[in-house]
Design a protein around this motif. Sequence first.
Motif, PDB file in Angstrom:
ATOM      1  N   SER A 124       9.526   4.487   4.088  1.00  0.00           N
ATOM      2  CA  SER A 124       8.395   5.142   4.424  1.00  0.00           C
ATOM      3  C   SER A 124       7.919   4.360   5.381  1.00  0.00           C
ATOM      4  O   SER A 124       8.167   3.042   5.536  1.00  0.00           O
ATOM      5  CB  SER A 124       7.224   5.167   3.278  1.00  0.00           C
ATOM      6  OG  SER A 124       6.920   3.898   2.888  1.00  0.00           O
ATOM      7  N   GLN A 125       7.002   4.937   6.173  1.00  0.00           N
ATOM      8  CA  GLN A 125       6.522   4.251   7.573  1.00  0.00           C
ATOM      9  C   GLN A 125       5.615   3.054   7.134  1.00  0.00           C
ATOM     10  O   GLN A 125       5.370   1.964   7.483  1.00  0.00           O
ATOM     11  CB  GLN A 125       5.674   4.972   8.649  1.00  0.00           C
ATOM     12  CG  GLN A 125       6.373   5.953   9.279  1.00  0.00           C
ATOM     13  CD  GLN A 125       7.328   5.250  10.211  1.00  0.00           C
ATOM     14  OE1 GLN A 125       6.945   4.313  10.861  1.00  0.00           O
ATOM     15  NE2 GLN A 125       8.630   5.609  10.287  1.00  0.00           N
ATOM     16  N   GLU A 126       4.913   3.426   5.989  1.00  0.00           N
ATOM     17  CA  GLU A 126       3.965   2.126   5.492  1.00  0.00           C
ATOM     18  C   GLU A 126       4.641   1.165   4.920  1.00  0.00           C
ATOM     19  O   GLU A 126       4.225  -0.224   5.275  1.00  0.00           O
ATOM     20  CB  GLU A 126       3.169   3.070   4.173  1.00  0.00           C
ATOM     21  CG  GLU A 126       2.287   1.906   3.404  1.00  0.00           C
ATOM     22  CD  GLU A 126       1.534   2.463   2.384  1.00  0.00           C
ATOM     23  OE1 GLU A 126       0.768   1.850   1.639  1.00  0.00           O
ATOM     24  OE2 GLU A 126       1.830   3.590   1.895  1.00  0.00           O
ATOM     25  N   ASP A 127       5.907   1.204   4.313  1.00  0.00           N
ATOM     26  CA  ASP A 127       6.739   0.035   4.005  1.00  0.00           C
ATOM     27  C   ASP A 127       7.457  -0.420   5.048  1.00  0.00           C
ATOM     28  O   ASP A 127       7.630  -1.902   5.234  1.00  0.00           O
ATOM     29  CB  ASP A 127       7.658   0.590   3.005  1.00  0.00           C
ATOM     30  CG  ASP A 127       7.125   0.780   1.578  1.00  0.00           C
ATOM     31  OD1 ASP A 127       6.182   0.191   1.121  1.00  0.00           O
ATOM     32  OD2 ASP A 127       7.795   1.519   0.867  1.00  0.00           O
ATOM     33  N   LEU A 128       7.631   0.249   6.142  1.00  0.00           N
ATOM     34  CA  LEU A 128       8.331  -0.273   7.350  1.00  0.00           C
ATOM     35  C   LEU A 128       7.317  -1.367   7.968  1.00  0.00           C
ATOM     36  O   LEU A 128       7.566  -2.284   8.367  1.00  0.00           O
ATOM     37  CB  LEU A 128       8.793   0.815   8.212  1.00  0.00           C
ATOM     38  CG  LEU A 128       9.990   1.283   7.822  1.00  0.00           C
ATOM     39  CD1 LEU A 128      10.061   2.772   9.015  1.00  0.00           C
ATOM     40  CD2 LEU A 128      11.080   0.359   7.954  1.00  0.00           C
ATOM     41  N   GLN A 129       5.785  -0.926   7.851  1.00  0.00           N
ATOM     42  CA  GLN A 129       4.917  -1.769   8.618  1.00  0.00           C
ATOM     43  C   GLN A 129       4.733  -2.980   7.585  1.00  0.00           C
ATOM     44  O   GLN A 129       4.443  -4.166   8.358  1.00  0.00           O
ATOM     45  CB  GLN A 129       3.646  -0.891   8.502  1.00  0.00           C
ATOM     46  CG  GLN A 129       3.711   0.122   9.535  1.00  0.00           C
ATOM     47  CD  GLN A 129       2.365   1.038   9.544  1.00  0.00           C
ATOM     48  OE1 GLN A 129       1.517   0.794   8.816  1.00  0.00           O
ATOM     49  NE2 GLN A 129       2.379   2.114  10.424  1.00  0.00           N
ATOM     50  N   GLN A 130       5.093  -2.784   6.358  1.00  0.00           N
ATOM     51  CA  GLN A 130       4.796  -4.014   5.242  1.00  0.00           C
ATOM     52  C   GLN A 130       5.945  -5.135   5.622  1.00  0.00           C
ATOM     53  O   GLN A 130       5.647  -6.247   5.766  1.00  0.00           O
ATOM     54  CB  GLN A 130       4.880  -3.509   3.953  1.00  0.00           C
ATOM     55  CG  GLN A 130       4.543  -4.656   3.055  1.00  0.00           C
ATOM     56  CD  GLN A 130       3.273  -5.350   3.004  1.00  0.00           C
ATOM     57  OE1 GLN A 130       2.364  -4.928   3.541  1.00  0.00           O
ATOM     58  NE2 GLN A 130       3.222  -6.397   2.499  1.00  0.00           N
ATOM     59  N   ILE A 131       7.212  -4.570   6.009  1.00  0.00           N
ATOM     60  CA  ILE A 131       8.249  -5.432   6.251  1.00  0.00           C
ATOM     61  C   ILE A 131       7.977  -6.164   7.295  1.00  0.00           C
ATOM     62  O   ILE A 131       8.227  -7.403   7.396  1.00  0.00           O
ATOM     63  CB  ILE A 131       9.410  -4.460   6.256  1.00  0.00           C
ATOM     64  CG1 ILE A 131       9.987  -3.752   5.125  1.00  0.00           C
ATOM     65  CG2 ILE A 131      10.659  -5.389   6.802  1.00  0.00           C
ATOM     66  CD1 ILE A 131      11.118  -2.933   5.067  1.00  0.00           C
ATOM     67  N   GLU A 132       7.448  -5.321   8.449  1.00  0.00           N
ATOM     68  CA  GLU A 132       7.291  -6.451   9.688  1.00  0.00           C
ATOM     69  C   GLU A 132       6.030  -7.313   9.568  1.00  0.00           C
ATOM     70  O   GLU A 132       6.241  -8.418   9.974  1.00  0.00           O
ATOM     71  CB  GLU A 132       6.706  -5.256  10.861  1.00  0.00           C
ATOM     72  CG  GLU A 132       7.825  -4.330  11.211  1.00  0.00           C
ATOM     73  CD  GLU A 132       9.074  -4.890  11.627  1.00  0.00           C
ATOM     74  OE1 GLU A 132       8.973  -5.939  12.574  1.00  0.00           O
ATOM     75  OE2 GLU A 132      10.177  -4.460  11.134  1.00  0.00           O
ATOM     76  N   LEU A 133       5.297  -7.132   8.737  1.00  0.00           N
ATOM     77  CA  LEU A 133       4.232  -7.940   8.328  1.00  0.00           C
ATOM     78  C   LEU A 133       4.633  -9.205   7.762  1.00  0.00           C
ATOM     79  O   LEU A 133       4.318 -10.298   7.804  1.00  0.00           O
ATOM     80  CB  LEU A 133       2.981  -7.457   7.564  1.00  0.00           C
ATOM     81  CG  LEU A 133       1.736  -8.185   7.179  1.00  0.00           C
ATOM     82  CD1 LEU A 133       1.256  -8.722   8.380  1.00  0.00           C
ATOM     83  CD2 LEU A 133       0.874  -7.477   6.225  1.00  0.00           C
ATOM     84  N   ILE A 134       5.705  -8.943   6.707  1.00  0.00           N
ATOM     85  CA  ILE A 134       6.209 -10.061   5.938  1.00  0.00           C
ATOM     86  C   ILE A 134       7.124 -10.981   6.742  1.00  0.00           C
ATOM     87  O   ILE A 134       6.985 -12.206   6.519  1.00  0.00           O
ATOM     88  CB  ILE A 134       7.107  -9.580   4.631  1.00  0.00           C
ATOM     89  CG1 ILE A 134       6.283  -8.800   3.702  1.00  0.00           C
ATOM     90  CG2 ILE A 134       7.869 -10.596   4.158  1.00  0.00           C
ATOM     91  CD1 ILE A 134       6.953  -8.004   2.625  1.00  0.00           C
ATOM     92  N   LEU A 135       7.871 -10.303   7.741  1.00  0.00           N
ATOM     93  CA  LEU A 135       8.859 -11.155   8.511  1.00  0.00           C
ATOM     94  C   LEU A 135       7.695 -11.915   9.555  1.00  0.00           C
ATOM     95  O   LEU A 135       8.205 -13.136   9.749  1.00  0.00           O
ATOM     96  CB  LEU A 135       9.673 -10.224   9.216  1.00  0.00           C
ATOM     97  CG  LEU A 135      10.523  -9.338   8.248  1.00  0.00           C
ATOM     98  CD1 LEU A 135      11.330  -8.465   9.253  1.00  0.00           C
ATOM     99  CD2 LEU A 135      11.400 -10.403   7.608  1.00  0.00           C
ATOM    100  N   THR A 136       6.842 -11.369  10.131  1.00  0.00           N
ATOM    101  CA  THR A 136       5.931 -12.196  10.934  1.00  0.00           C
ATOM    102  C   THR A 136       5.229 -13.103  10.408  1.00  0.00           C
ATOM    103  O   THR A 136       5.225 -14.412  11.092  1.00  0.00           O
ATOM    104  CB  THR A 136       4.860 -11.156  11.621  1.00  0.00           C
ATOM    105  OG1 THR A 136       5.420 -10.081  12.202  1.00  0.00           O
ATOM    106  CG2 THR A 136       3.894 -11.845  12.698  1.00  0.00           C
ATOM    107  N   GLN A 137       4.673 -13.216   9.012  1.00  0.00           N
ATOM    108  CA  GLN A 137       4.075 -14.077   8.191  1.00  0.00           C
ATOM    109  C   GLN A 137       5.014 -15.474   7.875  1.00  0.00           C
ATOM    110  O   GLN A 137       4.444 -16.472   7.870  1.00  0.00           O
ATOM    111  CB  GLN A 137       3.299 -13.676   7.195  1.00  0.00           C
ATOM    112  CG  GLN A 137       2.056 -12.856   7.673  1.00  0.00           C
ATOM    113  CD  GLN A 137       1.403 -12.006   6.595  1.00  0.00           C
ATOM    114  OE1 GLN A 137       1.950 -11.993   5.394  1.00  0.00           O
ATOM    115  NE2 GLN A 137       0.185 -11.596   6.550  1.00  0.00           N
ATOM    116  N   THR A 138       6.193 -15.003   7.315  1.00  0.00           N
ATOM    117  CA  THR A 138       7.102 -15.900   6.953  1.00  0.00           C
ATOM    118  C   THR A 138       8.144 -16.565   7.714  1.00  0.00           C
ATOM    119  O   THR A 138       8.492 -17.677   7.710  1.00  0.00           O
ATOM    120  CB  THR A 138       7.811 -15.396   5.512  1.00  0.00           C
ATOM    121  OG1 THR A 138       8.618 -14.294   6.092  1.00  0.00           O
ATOM    122  CG2 THR A 138       7.032 -14.945   4.502  1.00  0.00           C
TER     123      THR A 138
END
Length: 328
Positions: free
Chosen positions: A299-313
Amino acid sequence: MDYIQLAAIDKKVSRVGLGTWVMGGWMWGGANEQEAIETIVKAVEWGINIIDTAPIYGFGKAEEIVGKSLKLLGKSYPVVIATKFGLEWNERGEIRRNSSPARIRQEIEASLSRLKLSTIDLYQVHWPDEKVPFEETAYALLKLREEGKIRAIGVSNFSPKQMELFKRGAPLHTNQPPYNLFEREAEKDVLPYCREHGIATLCYGVLCRGLLTGKFNQNTTFPEGDLRRLDPKFQGANFSRYLEAVEKLKPIASHYGKSLAQFAAGWALGQPGVSIVLWGARHPNQIKEALGSTGWTISQEDLQQIELILTQTIPQPIGPEFMAPSKN
């Protein structure tokens, strides 16, 4: 399993292909030949019908294993074989790039012999060799195609500029870039270029050398000769950051009923410009897991969550440049 049509090849190809680098043993801490053969046979029986290999994988060993596997399978299965050329080695294991026409002639005959084939479906330049004009290499491949020794022409690790030069000598059907959740340089120009010009992509390293299986922890070690001992992502604070990202991605994968490896491959298959992902395996159970990578979307929502995780970690991602062989 989802399938696509590859230009110049008269078979539909599975969107997950079997990568055989680990089967050669070289840079992966060794491998068991019988298990490797069983893995290939099972993969094909389960619907994965494209096998990617190269002479450098075990200095001919992986191609020999593929050849033995094809003999066992017989003619009942429409298997597509992709191999490469352009890396030569000496008795000390030193490697250098060589894509000269003379080297191509030498390599094609050796690969055909090891694979026990009269024609290779997809023949790829393993790494760009700037000592030889790209159009000269391409023209040599065009001649092989006219002779019936190969069906489709591909490159690997080529930039858009290099592909442009290559196409002056022959049609270009595929490119094989490194690409996964952690190594995304191909998004900048390679994937868009291939998409715009109708060049299929076979993306390697989809599990980032096992990082995206979720099976490693801070105490994981690798044997002498293992590629991951050279990869900065597997060292010190870098390793900790990547492991943290893995742990944060696992719950999203679980939401889809997928292992992290299946999720990572499914994510890659959903990205623009990605045609096929190559899943490396040396045991049948490893490739069986790959079957769950297609037929669903994130889902688009989860794709956005993935990007956030990668950016933060992982604020400063590390690429796969360490794998590039010498240009000398």
